[in-house]
Design an enzyme around this catalytic site. Structure first.
Site, mmCIF file in Angstrom:
data_model
loop_
_atom_site.group_PDB
_atom_site.id
_atom_site.type_symbol
_atom_site.label_atom_id
_atom_site.label_comp_id
_atom_site.label_asym_id
_atom_site.label_seq_id
_atom_site.Cartn_x
_atom_site.Cartn_y
_atom_site.Cartn_z
ATOM 1 N N LYS A 121 -13.697 -61.035 33.458
ATOM 2 C CA LYS A 121 -14.945 -61.703 33.839
ATOM 3 C C LYS A 121 -14.989 -61.975 35.341
ATOM 4 O O LYS A 121 -16.051 -61.846 35.973
ATOM 5 C CB LYS A 121 -15.094 -63.011 33.054
ATOM 6 N N GLU A 167 -7.467 -62.655 19.823
ATOM 7 C CA GLU A 167 -7.577 -63.730 20.804
ATOM 8 C C GLU A 167 -6.574 -64.864 20.572
ATOM 9 O O GLU A 167 -6.015 -65.402 21.530
ATOM 10 C CB GLU A 167 -8.995 -64.284 20.805
ATOM 11 N N HIS A 213 -13.554 -43.178 2.584
ATOM 12 C CA HIS A 213 -13.961 -41.828 2.978
ATOM 13 C C HIS A 213 -13.254 -41.344 4.235
ATOM 14 O O HIS A 213 -13.488 -40.217 4.667
ATOM 15 C CB HIS A 213 -15.477 -41.783 3.196
#
Length: 348
Positions: free
Chosen positions: A342, A232, A248
């Site tokens: 948005k 951001e 892993h």
């Protein structure tokens, strides 16, 4: 060098984000006071579990609590659906800085239907209105900030409340934590020249790189928070991972061609309390990164308390992400794609 040119930085940082995060320690002091004031009249029995509902910075505040206080049953829910196992023995904390977060509103309405025990935290918006309508106790925090810079107000009141209801008995001296953050700030602010400013130096190392942040244990949420801040504030791709899980799977990625690895810089969050096994894991991975052509950066905090170390590392990485954005000539306050998304979701 623009990072030593205050006027030049302000021309990029048009909304003075650096000034906002400079005040982070004082925001922490205010937030502690807000939590204490709210808690004076709070009467709740100790819950068996705490469920924190939120998105973005609101959820990260919960993640910090969860990864720091691992001996307590603290869960963080992102998204639209509240799991069926959350019951009346739980305390549901509904957190949205703006008060208009769609997912958090959905979780609150589900909790209301199920008549769960709740406390809210918001600066206003639809949630404040609905908290009042449903007579849900809530913590009102200052508005006018972008949510990612309001982490102090989203974190400390929750901590104070959980202490008040004796859900946690963690004994960090919050006054000392704030003092430690002020000490951290003294090394990182814009007026401290690059040669003496570790955040500026790290930002320079990250220029034209993709940052990966590797944490572990109590720093897992800090790594995730830093990833989002680079996204951001710096307007770049960034990724986070944590030991021992990355040992892993992700470590094998360092067998990639050297021309790809050279694009990556890994920030390793180190800690004074690493056990010998963790030290070996980290040092082996650092060697793998270097051998593959990637860059290695270490960040450590010297403070005694876990909370001081967690927040001081988070604070430094906030500064790093903003300085990196300025190096890219990107206003750290702008998030145009988020705003566009948005709008589309709101208007179809």
């Amino acid at each position: 060098m623009i990072l030593d040119d205050i006027v030049g930085m302000m021309e990029v940082d048009r909304r003075n984000v650096l000034g906002t995060i400079r005040n982070f320690p004082e925001q922490c002091e205010e937030a502690i006071g807000i939590g204490k004031e709210f808690s004076k009249t709070l009467k709740l029995k100790k819950p068996k579990s705490v469920c924190i509902c939120g998105m973005g910075g609101s959820a990260i505040a919960g993640d910090i609590l969860r990864t720091w206080l691992r001996d307590h049953d603290i869960r963080v829910f992102r998204g639209h659906d509240l799991p069926g196992y959350v019951d009346k023995d739980s305390l549901v904390l509904i957190s949205s800085y703006s008060g208009n977060t769609e997912e958090t509103l959905s979780l609150f309405r589900q909790a209301v239907k199920r008549k769960l025990n709740m406390i809210g935290i918001t600066s206003g918006g639809k949630l404040e209105k609905e908290f009042r309508e449903e007579k849900t106790p809530f913590i009102k925090i200052p508005g006018g900030m972008q949510p990612r810079y309001a982490i102090a107000y989203l974190f400390f009141p929750l901590l104070v409340v959980l202490r008040k209801i004796r859900f946690i008995r963690e004994g960090s001296d919050l006054g000392r934590v704030v003092r430690n953050l002020k000490e951290t700030r003294d090394e990182l602010t814009p007026d401290v020249r690059t040669k003496d400013n570790p955040a500026k130096r790290i930002a320079i190392k990250l220029r034209r790189k993709i940052p990966l942040i590797y944490g572990f244990g109590k720093f897992e949420a800090v790594a995730l928070r830093a990833k989002a801040q680079f996204n951001e504030n710096s307007k770049i791709h960034s990724f986070s991972d944590n030991f021992p899980e990355l040992s892993h799977n992700a470590i094998v990625g360092w067998e990639s061609p050297r021309n790809l690895s050279k694009m990556l810089a890994v920030i390793f969050i180190r800690d004074r309390e690493e056990d010998r096994e963790m030290q070996r894991r980290i040092e082996f991975t650092e060697d793998a990164v270097r051998n593959s052509g990637g860059s290695v950066i270490e960040i450590r905090s010297i403070y005694h308390s876990d909370l001081s170390r967690i927040l001081s590392v988070m604070y430094m990485l906030n500064f790093v992400s903003i300085y990196l954005g300025i190096l890219h000539r990107k206003d750290p306050s702008k998030t145009e794609l988020l705003t566009d998304l948005k709008y589309i979701l709101r208007h179809g």
